[in-house]
Design an enzyme around this catalytic site. Structure first.
Site, PDB file in Angstrom:
ATOM      1  N   LYS A  55       0.844  -1.203   0.000  1.00  0.00           N
ATOM      2  CA  LYS A  55       0.000   0.000   0.000  1.00  0.00           C
ATOM      3  C   LYS A  55       0.878   1.251   0.000  1.00  0.00           C
ATOM      4  CE  LYS A  55      -3.786  -2.661   1.876  1.00  0.00           C
ATOM      5  NZ  LYS A  55      -4.478  -3.224   3.028  1.00  0.00           N
ATOM      6  N   GLN A  99      -4.622  -1.678   9.239  1.00  0.00           N
ATOM      7  CA  GLN A  99      -4.447  -3.009   8.645  1.00  0.00           C
ATOM      8  C   GLN A  99      -5.073  -4.065   9.557  1.00  0.00           C
ATOM      9  OE1 GLN A  99      -3.190  -3.700   5.546  1.00  0.00           O
ATOM     10  NE2 GLN A  99      -3.886  -5.767   5.950  1.00  0.00           N
ATOM     11  N   ASP A 122     -10.577   3.203   3.572  1.00  0.00           N
ATOM     12  CA  ASP A 122     -10.672   1.743   3.417  1.00  0.00           C
ATOM     13  C   ASP A 122     -12.123   1.289   3.616  1.00  0.00           C
ATOM     14  OD1 ASP A 122      -9.419  -0.707   2.915  1.00  0.00           O
ATOM     15  OD2 ASP A 122      -9.134  -1.150   5.040  1.00  0.00           O
TER      16      ASP A 122
END
Ligand code: NAP
Length: 283
Positions: A55, A99, A122
């Site tokens: 990422k 994450q 996200d």
């Protein structure tokens, strides 16, 4: 039957990155600001470390910065929430990625809830989910958004089709079902308690596998000509669909790797650019 169409997420992601690089350049020229995605990782799970690195690399490829926040395994829920709130307040940060999975002792949903929706690139905050499901202005959950973007890019008809989603996780199965519904598919969501799964899958014009079990969906479960979306990513680059044996029956499929995975990262950076443009009045 002719050879199935490959829904090539890797190539699509690459071409979208070119567009994003010029949008980032424009942001820099007009405002002097470099968009920043903050990535938080708790502990040192090797797969998570790899995903966060990928990422960060994607941010750099389009001229954005990533701010890597690494927290020890023993971080508490409150400490993680405090860190997220610090990033919420940080004017220089345009997107926040936590994450996941986080270590089991952490209340993951409480942490997702603490991410400011205006930086939830996200799409993991339940408030983002609700807004997305109701087709209100919001970011979208990255992997489901990547899947829909890929289907649309390849002109796969969704409206009126029978879509069967296998898996109901908050970050994948449920949100992808909502996005398919919003595109006017007739959607069935399956899970571990679904009775006679093969027969349910046989109805599908579009199958989305989001189970986390290698080669779980078998060739004799699928209808001739269906579209296969394999969101699974198991050790050894193996998806959730037994693609090898399904390819001759389907009309289109996402390869593993190179299908859904690159689109997930792509939607994450895409939404970070959007977030920066909104914040700076350049949208
Ligand atoms: P998850 O949270 O573990 O959810 C798995 C889902 O599969 C659950 O809803 C579970 O049902 C269902 N399931 C398990 N066994 C089943 C069975 N025998 N029959 C029917 N359903 C069954 O997993 P996830 O986070 O959604 O991830 C799923 C897969 O996608 C994994 O391979 C993951 O690595 C991959 N993934 C890929 C990306 C990407 O960018 N490519 C992103 C995220 C995840 P219950 O709810 O009843 O337990």
């Amino acid at each position: 039957m002719s050879a199935p169409l490959v829904l090539d997420g890797k190539t699509l992601a690459k071409s979208v990155e070119q567009e994003l690089a010029s949008r980032v350049q424009r942001i820099k020229e007009k405002s002097g600001v470099t968009p920043i995605l903050a990535t938080i990782i708790v502990g040192s799970d090797p797969a998570s470390v790899t995903y966060v690195r990928m990422k960060g690399n994607a941010c750099r490829r389009i001229g954005m910065e990533s701010l890597k926040v690494e927290l020890p395994e023993e971080t508490t829920t409150q400490q993680l929430i405090d860190k997220i709130q610090e990033l919420n307040r940080d004017e220089n940060v345009h997107g926040i990625l936590l994450q996941h999975p986080v270590p089991a002792h952490i209340d993951e949903m409480a942490c997702f809830l603490s991410i400011d929706v205006s930086k939830d690139v996200d799409g993991v905050n339940p408030n983002t989910f609700g807004r997305m499901a109701l087709q209100m202005d919001s970011f979208k959950c990255a992997t489901p958004y990547g899947i829909i973007t890929l289907l649309k890019h390849y002109n796969i008809q969704i409206a009126g089709k029978e879509a069967v989603v296998i898996g109901r996780s908050p970050i994948l199965g449920k949100p992808v079902a909502m996005l398919l519904l919003n595109e006017n598919a007739t959607v069935t969501i399956c899970h571990s308690k679904t009775k006679d799964l093969p027969n349910v899958v046989r109805r599908a014009d579009i199958v989305v596998a989001a189970v986390g079990r290698p080669k779980f969906v078998k060739a004799d479960w699928i209808k001739e000509g269906c579209v296969l979306v394999d969101a699974g990513y198991n050790p050894g680059n193996i998806g959730d669909i037994d693609l090898e044996n399904c390819i001759s029956k389907c009309s289109a499929y996402t390869p593993v790797p190179g299908g859904v995975g690159p689109m997930t990262i792509n939607r994450l950076i895409y939404q970070t650019v959007e977030s920066a443009e909104k914040k700076l009045g350049l949208a």
